[in-house]
Design a protein around this motif. Structure first.
Motif, PDB file in Angstrom:
ATOM      1  N   THR A  27       0.767  -1.183   0.080  1.00 60.43           N
ATOM      2  CA  THR A  27      -0.005   0.144  -0.079  1.00 60.43           C
ATOM      3  C   THR A  27       1.111   1.089  -0.086  1.00 60.43           C
ATOM      4  N   ALA A  28       0.697   2.032  -1.074  1.00 62.53           N
ATOM      5  CA  ALA A  28       1.418   3.263  -1.280  1.00 62.53           C
ATOM      6  C   ALA A  28       0.578   4.457  -0.777  1.00 62.53           C
ATOM      7  N   VAL A  29       0.644   5.224   0.184  1.00 65.25           N
ATOM      8  CA  VAL A  29       0.036   6.443   0.553  1.00 65.25           C
ATOM      9  C   VAL A  29       0.815   7.592   0.452  1.00 65.25           C
ATOM     10  N   PHE A  62      -4.065  28.908  -7.633  1.00 61.05           N
ATOM     11  CA  PHE A  62      -4.639  27.429  -7.580  1.00 61.05           C
ATOM     12  C   PHE A  62      -5.394  27.451  -6.048  1.00 61.05           C
ATOM     13  N   PRO A  63      -6.431  26.791  -5.867  1.00 58.64           N
ATOM     14  CA  PRO A  63      -7.183  26.733  -4.460  1.00 58.64           C
ATOM     15  C   PRO A  63      -6.128  25.992  -3.612  1.00 58.64           C
ATOM     16  N   SER A  64      -5.928  26.443  -2.350  1.00 58.45           N
ATOM     17  CA  SER A  64      -5.149  25.583  -1.460  1.00 58.45           C
ATOM     18  C   SER A  64      -5.803  24.331  -1.105  1.00 58.45           C
ATOM     19  N   ARG A  65      -5.043  23.337  -0.764  1.00 58.32           N
ATOM     20  CA  ARG A  65      -5.552  21.918  -0.457  1.00 58.32           C
ATOM     21  C   ARG A  65      -4.463  21.271   0.223  1.00 58.32           C
ATOM     22  N   ILE A  66      -5.062  20.103   1.071  1.00 58.05           N
ATOM     23  CA  ILE A  66      -4.199  19.255   1.526  1.00 58.05           C
ATOM     24  C   ILE A  66      -4.789  17.947   1.277  1.00 58.05           C
ATOM     25  N   GLY A  67      -4.118  16.779   0.559  1.00 56.97           N
ATOM     26  CA  GLY A  67      -4.677  15.640   0.433  1.00 56.97           C
ATOM     27  C   GLY A  67      -4.006  14.388   0.693  1.00 56.97           C
ATOM     28  N   PHE A  68      -4.699  13.217   0.527  1.00 54.87           N
ATOM     29  CA  PHE A  68      -4.243  11.896   0.821  1.00 54.87           C
ATOM     30  C   PHE A  68      -4.631  11.063  -0.290  1.00 54.87           C
ATOM     31  N   ARG A  69      -3.635  10.331  -1.059  1.00 49.21           N
ATOM     32  CA  ARG A  69      -3.985   9.686  -1.856  1.00 49.21           C
ATOM     33  C   ARG A  69      -3.186   8.167  -1.672  1.00 49.21           C
ATOM     34  N   GLY A  70      -3.966   7.043  -1.833  1.00 44.50           N
ATOM     35  CA  GLY A  70      -3.205   5.755  -1.528  1.00 44.50           C
ATOM     36  C   GLY A  70      -3.704   4.624  -2.751  1.00 44.50           C
ATOM     37  N   THR A  71      -2.856   3.607  -3.058  1.00 42.65           N
ATOM     38  CA  THR A  71      -3.051   2.681  -4.021  1.00 42.65           C
ATOM     39  C   THR A  71      -2.584   1.373  -3.354  1.00 42.65           C
ATOM     40  N   ASP A  73      -1.680  -2.594  -5.180  1.00 41.05           N
ATOM     41  CA  ASP A  73      -1.534  -3.703  -6.319  1.00 41.05           C
ATOM     42  C   ASP A  73      -2.526  -4.895  -5.666  1.00 41.05           C
ATOM     43  N   LEU A  74      -3.497  -5.057  -6.495  1.00 39.98           N
ATOM     44  CA  LEU A  74      -4.336  -6.238  -6.408  1.00 39.98           C
ATOM     45  C   LEU A  74      -4.021  -7.591  -7.154  1.00 39.98           C
ATOM     46  N   GLY A  75      -3.107  -7.409  -8.033  1.00 35.16           N
ATOM     47  CA  GLY A  75      -2.701  -8.533  -8.788  1.00 35.16           C
ATOM     48  C   GLY A  75      -3.616  -8.297 -10.131  1.00 35.16           C
ATOM     49  N   ASN A  76      -3.151  -8.999 -11.288  1.00 37.09           N
ATOM     50  CA  ASN A  76      -3.835  -9.253 -12.571  1.00 37.09           C
ATOM     51  C   ASN A  76      -4.122  -7.927 -13.160  1.00 37.09           C
ATOM     52  N   GLY A  77      -3.351  -7.035 -12.953  1.00 39.93           N
ATOM     53  CA  GLY A  77      -3.454  -5.674 -13.450  1.00 39.93           C
ATOM     54  C   GLY A  77      -4.289  -4.738 -12.804  1.00 39.93           C
ATOM     55  N   LEU A  78      -4.964  -5.087 -11.978  1.00 40.16           N
ATOM     56  CA  LEU A  78      -5.800  -4.330 -11.013  1.00 40.16           C
ATOM     57  C   LEU A  78      -5.228  -3.697  -9.830  1.00 40.16           C
ATOM     58  N   GLN A  79      -5.838  -2.312  -9.383  1.00 34.83           N
ATOM     59  CA  GLN A  79      -5.317  -1.796  -8.272  1.00 34.83           C
ATOM     60  C   GLN A  79      -6.548  -0.995  -7.741  1.00 34.83           C
ATOM     61  N   ALA A  80      -6.619  -1.080  -6.346  1.00 36.22           N
ATOM     62  CA  ALA A  80      -7.357  -0.355  -5.739  1.00 36.22           C
ATOM     63  C   ALA A  80      -6.879   1.182  -5.200  1.00 36.22           C
ATOM     64  N   PHE A  81      -7.869   2.092  -4.811  1.00 32.76           N
ATOM     65  CA  PHE A  81      -7.209   3.497  -4.760  1.00 32.76           C
ATOM     66  C   PHE A  81      -8.220   4.232  -4.014  1.00 32.76           C
ATOM     67  N   PHE A  82      -7.759   5.221  -3.198  1.00 34.15           N
ATOM     68  CA  PHE A  82      -8.424   6.272  -2.530  1.00 34.15           C
ATOM     69  C   PHE A  82      -8.043   7.613  -2.655  1.00 34.15           C
ATOM     70  N   VAL A  83      -8.916   8.348  -2.773  1.00 37.75           N
ATOM     71  CA  VAL A  83      -8.552   9.742  -2.652  1.00 37.75           C
ATOM     72  C   VAL A  83      -9.231  10.718  -1.513  1.00 37.75           C
ATOM     73  N   LEU A  84      -8.590  11.513  -0.493  1.00 34.37           N
ATOM     74  CA  LEU A  84      -9.342  12.183   0.338  1.00 34.37           C
ATOM     75  C   LEU A  84      -8.486  13.611   0.421  1.00 34.37           C
ATOM     76  N   GLU A  85      -9.330  14.606  -0.230  1.00 33.78           N
ATOM     77  CA  GLU A  85      -8.519  15.906  -0.369  1.00 33.78           C
ATOM     78  C   GLU A  85      -9.801  17.206   0.143  1.00 33.78           C
ATOM     79  N   ASN A  86      -8.846  17.922   1.041  1.00 31.32           N
ATOM     80  CA  ASN A  86      -9.279  18.954   1.550  1.00 31.32           C
ATOM     81  C   ASN A  86      -9.141  20.127   1.019  1.00 31.32           C
TER      82      ASN A  86
END
Length: 367
Positions: A27-29, A62-71, A73-86
């Motif tokens: 998991t890369a965050v 640009f609008p100011s922000r702070i964010g968190f994103r993560g991915t 690797d699920l295998g077989n070319g698939l990835q799960a991800f999330f984005v939380l951006e304030n």
């Protein structure tokens, strides 16, 4: 027996720790953000012709922000991800996007060679369609001042799809309730939706089709907002709609980008607000030279059967102090015709029918 039990417990603890470490490694965050603020001076902010100097709230370059994103690797070319951006207002430190904690984005999804599926609050296709063609982007002086929805084109309660197939781009979003915040403003229009017995209430559908290369690109998008009781902008019933159709393009001449488009808007509102139709045209050029980037954009909103048209001209110069830190300055003018009262600065004010000049300077840092 005790010794064997202790050994078994130790083995299980060690195995759990190993599995935890392995899972963490997959998991890369990333924590990222933009901190951007400036000072702006505007003329004719009211009918008396007064001027104002201020630190902007909604945006600067640009609008100011702070964010968190993560991915993961699920295998077989698939990835799960999330984005939380304030999104935050740097002048006061308060939250933007109607007071939402993660108002810029709050979603989870899965992606593969077939594209990306996203669930949650997300940028819709109107936002994405203008990303590569609007050279000023969400700048304080830009087309978002003429149509505040454009830099706030996000949807609550949405499912989205995006795919790129050898340059051909397809995308769509479907929202069951497009805007749950009632705080007011373009990002908080009090239309939560998801109402039993009325599936159209606050529904939103957006779509995108296009073709993109490094040298040029062309896309078209469609965006239909529906209303409900109490919603802003005269969309107080689920049969009231606000539709935007866009055609955008960009072309590269070496390092120089030329980008523009047209946004056709058709609003079917309640009797108090009334129906309206307009076309917003914009054309801009961006050119880098050394550590500088110069941008120039013209825009016009033509309102059907109305004298309330608007013309805008903005020039901006940005200097890169490093890969992450930039200083910039901009000048602009907004000409309001008839009873139009569109301010040059996003979220600002201007006397009805008056022209407004503005100048600004600021500092931006990326992390």
């Amino acid at each position: 027996m005790k010794k064997a039990l202790c050994s078994a417990v130790a083995l299980m603890c060690g195995l759990a720790a190993s599995l935890s470490t392995a899972a963490h490694a997959q998991t890369a965050v990333q924590i990222y953000g933009i901190v951007d603020s400036g000072i702006a001076h505007l003329t004719n902010v009211n009918s008396a012709g007064d001027s104002i100097t201020k630190v902007p709230s909604l945006t600067s370059s640009f609008p100011s922000r702070i964010g968190f994103r993560g991915t993961e690797d699920l295998g077989n070319g698939l990835q799960a991800f999330f984005v939380l951006e304030n999104g935050l207002a740097l002048d006061t430190g308060t939250q933007q996007q109607g007071g939402r904690l993660f108002g810029r984005q709050a979603n989870v999804g899965i992606k593969g060679a077939w594209g990306t599926i996203t669930l949650g609050r997300q940028q819709n296709m109107t936002y994405i369609s203008g990303l590569k063609t609007d050279v000023l982007g969400p700048h304080l002086f830009a087309i978002g001042s003429i149509d505040p929805y454009l830099p706030n084109a996000r949807s609550d309660n949405a499912i989205g799809y995006m795919g790129n197939f050898n340059g051909f781009v397809l995308g769509a979003t479907w929202s069951f309730g497009r805007d749950a915040s009632n705080a007011g403003g373009p990002a908080a229009t009090n239309c939560a939706g998801e109402v039993g017995g009325d599936s159209k209430a606050c529904r939103q559908v957006t779509g995108l089709i296009g073709y993109e290369t490094k040298a040029w690109g062309l896309n078209a998008s469609y965006d239909q907002l529906r209303g409900n009781v109490g919603a802003a902008g005269g969309l107080t019933g689920s049969d009231n709609t606000d539709v935007r159709k866009t055609v955008n393009a960009y072309v590269m001449f070496g390092p120089t980008k030329l980008g523009g488009g047209v946004i056709a808007r058709d609003t079917d509102a309640n009797a108090t607000v009334g129906d309206s139709e307009s076309n917003l045209y914009y054309l801009g050029v961006s050119h880098p030279f050394g550590s500088f980037v110069g941008d120039l954009q013209v825009a016009r909103r033509d309102t059907k059967d109305s004298p309330n048209d608007v013309n805008m001209l903005v020039a901006r110069l940005t200097y890169a102090m490093s890969k992450r830190t930039f200083v910039y300055g901009a000048v602009g003018r907004m000409d309001n015709k008839g009873a139009s009262a569109v301010a040059l600065d996003a979220g600002g004010s201007v006397g009805a029918g008056m022209a407004q000049n503005g100048v600004m300077a600021g500092l931006r840092h990326h992390f």
